[in-house]
Design an enzyme around this catalytic site. Structure first.
Site, mmCIF file in Angstrom:
data_model
loop_
_atom_site.group_PDB
_atom_site.id
_atom_site.type_symbol
_atom_site.label_atom_id
_atom_site.label_comp_id
_atom_site.label_asym_id
_atom_site.label_seq_id
_atom_site.Cartn_x
_atom_site.Cartn_y
_atom_site.Cartn_z
ATOM 1 C CG ASP A 165 42.719 -80.128 21.529
ATOM 2 O OD1 ASP A 165 42.877 -81.228 22.077
ATOM 3 O OD2 ASP A 165 42.861 -79.041 22.125
ATOM 4 C CG ASP B 253 43.951 -84.838 24.405
ATOM 5 O OD1 ASP B 253 45.183 -84.806 24.235
ATOM 6 O OD2 ASP B 253 43.348 -84.081 25.198
ATOM 7 C CD GLU B 254 47.318 -81.276 21.948
ATOM 8 O OE1 GLU B 254 47.160 -80.303 21.193
ATOM 9 O OE2 GLU B 254 47.684 -81.166 23.130
#
EC number: 2.7.7.7
Length: 361
Positions: free
Chosen positions: A14, A108-109
């Site tokens: 993350d 983003d993860e």
């Protein structure tokens, strides 16, 4: 003891305050300052907040006006999504050097299954550390990671040492970890469900574990089975590399509320143009179109129609959206409009794999 078939080596990576961190990286004047990506002092919604802004209680999806009241010296920055996509692509290329089993959740993860990895590295903990170091060296951005036996525990673990840290929950530690985990920390249990659980005397995982399956199903429906399993470390949800996209959409928040019929139609036409480009680039088609309206007082409504055939025609979608606009015509001034195409036509594939696991994390 968790059965071996429920144990894999899963990493949840993350990025730390991703959008805001990219903006701070590219504009040194923003470093160390409270930054909100998206919105403005008067209008809009915060898409992401830097850690400096989060100290003031500012979070993503918060109205910009509220963020400004919480932190009058906050700096609002226009989002640059194309740039974020490029950085995300760069990060994913790093992931693929270690495993092909990568399931992105957003820009983003992502989840990585490294039960077997391309570099022959013995432990998932070392892989996570190496990946985070590579991300920093190549993008100057920090990432956090959670490592454990399944996606659920890895996701929870990635929050523990944020920002710029990682946490491994070893197989033998999973049950004690879950038993002592506050209910509000269980990924997927929202505020309303957590509040209901507290009223029922469920404050920690160990309290949840006292409830038998029929009772949980009676109180929480189908989700009861999920709660019963996760608190026991039982999750067979695999990392799916070809994650099926469920919808394609576009929306816009306006600086000034709009209400005139001509203005609403004009803005919907602009949004439809953006959406159609996304549909074309994805080579997608779907059956359900949805109109999203948010009024000046943040009251939100959605109106949908499902065709009996797949569509991707700009004209066909837009005609139906205009019909939905009049069912009925909005009484209040509008601050946000959105159009979504869902119920997409996808080719599903089974990416599950079965391998013998070594319990070396």
């Amino acid at each position: 003891m968790i059965p071996e078939e429920y144990i894999r080596k899963i990493i949840h990576v993350d990025m730390d305050a991703f959008y805001a961190s990219v903006e701070q990286r590219d504009n040194p004047e923003l470093m160390g300052k409270p930054v909100a990506v998206g919105g403005s002092r008067e209008r809009g919604v915060v898409a992401a907040a830097s850690y400096e802004a989060r100290k003031y209680g500012i979070r993503s999806a918060m109205a910009s006006s509220i963020a400004y009241r919480k932190c009058p010296h906050i700096i609002f920055v226009k989002p640059h999504f194309e740039k974020y996509k490029e950085v995300s692509k760069q990060i994913r290329e790093i992931f693929f050097e270690y495993t092909d089993l990568v399931e992105p959740l957003s820009l983003d993860e992502a989840y990585l299954d490294v039960t077997e990895n391309k570099k022959g590295i013995a432990t998932a903990t070392r892989i996570a550390k190496e990946i985070r170091q590579r991300i920093w060296e190549e993008t100057q951005l920090s990432a956090s990671a959670g490592i454990s036996i399944n996606k659920f525990v890895a996701k929870v673990a990635s929050d523990i040492n944020k920002p710029n840290g990682q946490k491994t929950i070893m197989p033998d530690d999973v049950i004690p970890f879950l038993e002592n985990l506050p209910i509000k920390k269980f990924y997927g249990i929202g505020e309303k469900t957590a509040e209901k659980m507290k009223k029922l005397g469920i404050h920690f995982g160990r309290d949840l574990k006292q409830w038998d399956l029929p009772l949980l199903v009676r109180e929480f429906g189908k989700s009861g089975t999920h709660y019963y399993n996760i608190v026991r470390g039982l999750q067979k949800s695999t990392v799916k590399p070809d994650r099926i996209r469920k919808s394609i959409g576009a929306e816009r928040t306006f600086f000034d509320d709009i209400h005139a019929e001509s203005d609403l139609k004009e803005e919907l036409e602009k949004i439809m143009t953006i959406l159609h480009k996304r549909i074309e680039s994805s080579e997608a088609s779907g059956k359900t179109v949805t109109l999203k309206l948010k009024s000046f007082d943040f009251e939100q409504h959605t109106r949908s129609f499902t065709f009996d055939h797949y569509i991707n025609s700009q004209e066909e979608i837009f005609d139906k959206i205009i019909q939905l606009l009049y069912q009925p015509f909005p009484e209040k001034p509008v601050r946000l409009l959105g159009i979504t195409l869902s119920n997409l036509k996808n080719d599903e594939s089974d990416n599950s794999q079965s391998v013998q696991l070594t319990l070396d994390f």
